[in-house]
Design a protein around this motif. Structure first.
Motif, mmCIF file in Angstrom:
data_model
loop_
_atom_site.group_PDB
_atom_site.id
_atom_site.type_symbol
_atom_site.label_atom_id
_atom_site.label_comp_id
_atom_site.label_asym_id
_atom_site.label_seq_id
_atom_site.Cartn_x
_atom_site.Cartn_y
_atom_site.Cartn_z
ATOM 1 N N TRP A 460 0.826 -1.202 0.000
ATOM 2 C CA TRP A 460 0.000 0.000 0.000
ATOM 3 C C TRP A 460 0.859 1.248 0.000
ATOM 4 C CZ3 TRP A 460 -5.464 0.463 0.307
ATOM 5 C CH2 TRP A 460 -6.133 -0.773 0.238
ATOM 6 N N LYS A 461 0.296 2.296 -0.605
ATOM 7 C CA LYS A 461 0.976 3.583 -0.642
ATOM 8 C C LYS A 461 0.072 4.620 0.027
ATOM 9 C CE LYS A 461 3.915 6.181 -3.812
ATOM 10 N NZ LYS A 461 4.407 6.259 -5.225
ATOM 11 N N TYR A 462 0.698 5.488 0.855
ATOM 12 C CA TYR A 462 -0.074 6.445 1.635
ATOM 13 C C TYR A 462 0.388 7.862 1.304
ATOM 14 C CZ TYR A 462 -0.895 2.118 4.171
ATOM 15 O OH TYR A 462 -1.218 0.820 4.500
ATOM 16 N N SER A 463 -0.580 8.768 1.241
ATOM 17 C CA SER A 463 -0.213 10.138 0.894
ATOM 18 C C SER A 463 -1.274 11.117 1.376
ATOM 19 C CB SER A 463 -0.041 10.296 -0.620
ATOM 20 O OG SER A 463 -1.283 10.130 -1.284
ATOM 21 N N VAL A 464 -0.904 12.405 1.334
ATOM 22 C CA VAL A 464 -1.850 13.496 1.567
ATOM 23 C C VAL A 464 -1.808 14.385 0.339
ATOM 24 C CG1 VAL A 464 -2.497 15.469 2.991
ATOM 25 C CG2 VAL A 464 -1.479 13.440 4.065
ATOM 26 N N VAL A 465 -2.976 14.642 -0.233
ATOM 27 C CA VAL A 465 -3.083 15.525 -1.387
ATOM 28 C C VAL A 465 -3.552 16.893 -0.907
ATOM 29 C CG1 VAL A 465 -4.263 15.970 -3.575
ATOM 30 C CG2 VAL A 465 -3.570 13.637 -2.964
ATOM 31 N N CYS A 466 -2.843 17.919 -1.367
ATOM 32 C CA CYS A 466 -3.215 19.297 -1.032
ATOM 33 C C CYS A 466 -3.731 19.965 -2.300
ATOM 34 C CB CYS A 466 -2.023 20.062 -0.474
ATOM 35 S SG CYS A 466 -2.395 21.784 -0.040
ATOM 36 N N GLN A 467 -4.922 20.551 -2.224
ATOM 37 C CA GLN A 467 -5.491 21.298 -3.349
ATOM 38 C C GLN A 467 -5.829 22.696 -2.878
ATOM 39 O OE1 GLN A 467 -8.547 19.566 -6.050
ATOM 40 N NE2 GLN A 467 -9.826 21.290 -5.383
#
Length: 526
Positions: A460-467
């Protein structure tokens, strides 16, 4: 002593009493040498001076006028400058160059002793007698090769014969105190001509100065193309035994040598391999009126803007003094010199904000996105530890957390802090990005989303997306504000989670996803 001479001596003493400290830096270096760029334009295209793609020149209204140049020159001379050199670009392409030299010549009662010109010599032979008649005392000619085909390759123009004609006229002028040849040496290109240039000093009273190839924006500088002066001296000394080292003047940049029986001399300007920063006495004013205290320092202060705001002489001197006092002890090693924000040599010379005065005010918006890859541990901490149930259980049993988790929690809610930082960052864009216009933002929205997906089976890959979406009513777009918001937001997440994720985090995929307004209209990234 005549009455006139006595009056001039008193005038020099009086004018320097109040202002000489303006040109002394924090390392007690006294600056008595000023280089003034008259223009950014040049009739050659030497690769080490101008980027291959060319440069955007300052509009005429941004360039110092003759009157502004002479006003600044007088201030500097009254403050202790004894030598002024006119440079460019190519200074002879400026229409008023003769009048400027004549104006400088009138500053001799204030202490100016030398008026010099650095030129490529391409069109100088006709104008040189008039310049000398009006006060020119020293001439430096830039000439990097004696081969006409190589000359055209290096400068993108033909004209070697014209430069050599200028040299002949200069040597025949009895009132020129010194004539020098500046030779930029590049390995594999013209380093095999060094002995030919040295031979020119046999029957001519000239000073040939070999200059190490220096890094500027766009000139594709490479330390392997730079020939250290020590290597050149070794080549010359093997050919000519008994070289004599000449006594160097104070603050001189070139280490000079002479071959017994030769009329002239040769020397080395070793800005890269053996800098002379401790004795540096020079300052520069660019064509668009910036004071530059070091050739390799991108920092500049606009004297032109202060003049055009109506500043008094004392106010301008205080600004000059602050700039000089901030001069560093020495420039960086050659590998570390800033060739991104520092100007190309032709623009020592400029960087300028785009003029948007003619644009109309319209509604504009831009959305940018970016992502930070985090660890599973950090992902779980963001998603689980801030729920009321988790907060309550952790409060009852804090021992269930390790020190790293506790450190993250003490900082506060990661996503909330990052959201606030992103909004604040968008408002500070013009402070962070030098050439961005300050804009009155009407709305900033920042959304942070945690994502987890199965990259491969079981992994699994984990991330936070900022828009970030930014809006304004203005004359220019807000893409930079949106990008800054995203960048600051992701950097804040990195700072908040570094105790649990450390070096495993990666920031990337920052881009403008859509925009509206302005001449270019709508844009949507697929």
């Amino acid at each position: 002593m005549t009455v006139s001479a006595y009056r001039n001596q008193l005038l020099r003493l009086w004018t320097r009493t109040f202002s000489i400290s303006a040109l002394v830096d924090s390392y007690n270096r006294r600056h008595d040498y000023l280089r003034i760029s008259l223009t950014e334009r040049c009739n050659l295209r030497c690769f080490y001076c101008m980027p291959e793609e060319g440069v955007q020149l300052s509009p005429n209204e941004k360039v110092l006028t003759d009157e502004e140049i002479l006003r600044l020159a007088k201030l500097f001379v009254r403050s202790g400058v004894t030598k002024i050199r006119l440079t460019g670009g190519e200074p002879t392409v400026r229409k008023g160059v003769v009048g400027i030299v004549a104006g400088l010549n009138e500053l001799r009662p204030y202490g100016l002793r030398s008026i010099a010109l650095t030129s490529n010599g391409l069109a100088l032979h006709r104008r040189l007698p008039e310049l000398v008649e009006n006060g020119l005392t020293h001439l430096n000619l830039s000439l990097d090769t004696l081969d006409p085909f190589k000359f055209e390759f290096m400068t993108k123009r033909s004209g070697l014969e014209a430069v050599l004609k200028t040299l002949k006229v200069a040597l025949e002028s009895p009132h020129l105190q010194k004539v020098k040849l500046n030779v930029v040496v590049v390995k594999g290109l013209n380093d095999n001509e060094v002995l030919d240039f040295v031979e020119m000093t046999k029957d001519r009273p000239i000073s040939v100065r070999f200059i190490e190839f220096m890094p500027f924006t766009g000139n594709k500088w490479d330390k392997f193309k730079m020939v250290p002066s020590s290597d050149l001296l070794q080549v010359i000394s093997e050919k000519h035994l008994g070289l004599e080292r000449m006594a160097d003047e104070t603050n001189v940049t070139a280490r000079s040598w002479k071959i017994p029986g030769y009329q002239g001399e040769f020397g080395f300007i070793s800005s890269m391999s053996d800098h002379f920063c401790s004795a540096c006495n020079r300052l520069r004013i660019t064509a668009d009126g910036q004071i530059k205290v070091c050739l390799f320092d991108a920092k500049e202060v606009s004297l032109r803007d202060e003049i055009r705001k109506g500043a008094s002489d004392s106010e301008i001197l205080r600004l000059i003094g602050r700039a000089v006092h901030g001069k560093e002890e020495k420039h960086l090693q050659m590998e570390d010199i800033d060739v991104v924000s520092n100007r190309p040599m032709i623009l020592i010379g400029r960087a300028s904000m785009v003029d948007v005065s003619e644009k109309s005010v319209t509604k504009r918006s831009a959305t940018a996105k970016g992502r930070i890859i985090i660890t599973e541990r950090a992902y779980d901490l963001i998603n689980k530890s801030y729920s009321s149930e988790s907060q309550s259980s952790m409060g009852k049993n804090p021992s269930s957390m390790d020190e790293a988790q506790k450190k993250v929690l003490r900082k506060g809610d990661t996503l909330t802090v990052a959201q606030l930082a992103a909004i604040m960052g968008s408002k500070k864009t013009s402070d962070l990005i030098p050439l961005c216009h300050p804009l009155p933002l009407t709305d900033v929205k920042v959304k942070l989303t945690c994502e987890a997906f199965e990259e491969t089976q079981g992994t699994w890959k984990y991330s936070v997306v900022c828009q970030a979406t930014v809006a304004c009513e203005g004359k220019t777009g807000v893409e930079m504000e949106a990008l800054t918001a995203v960048s600051v937001g992701l950097l804040t997440i990195w700072d908040m989670l570094k105790a649990v994720a450390g070096k495993e985090m990666v920031i990337g995929e920052i881009m403008v996803s859509e925009k509206s307004g302005g001449r270019s209209g709508e844009f949507h990234r697929p």
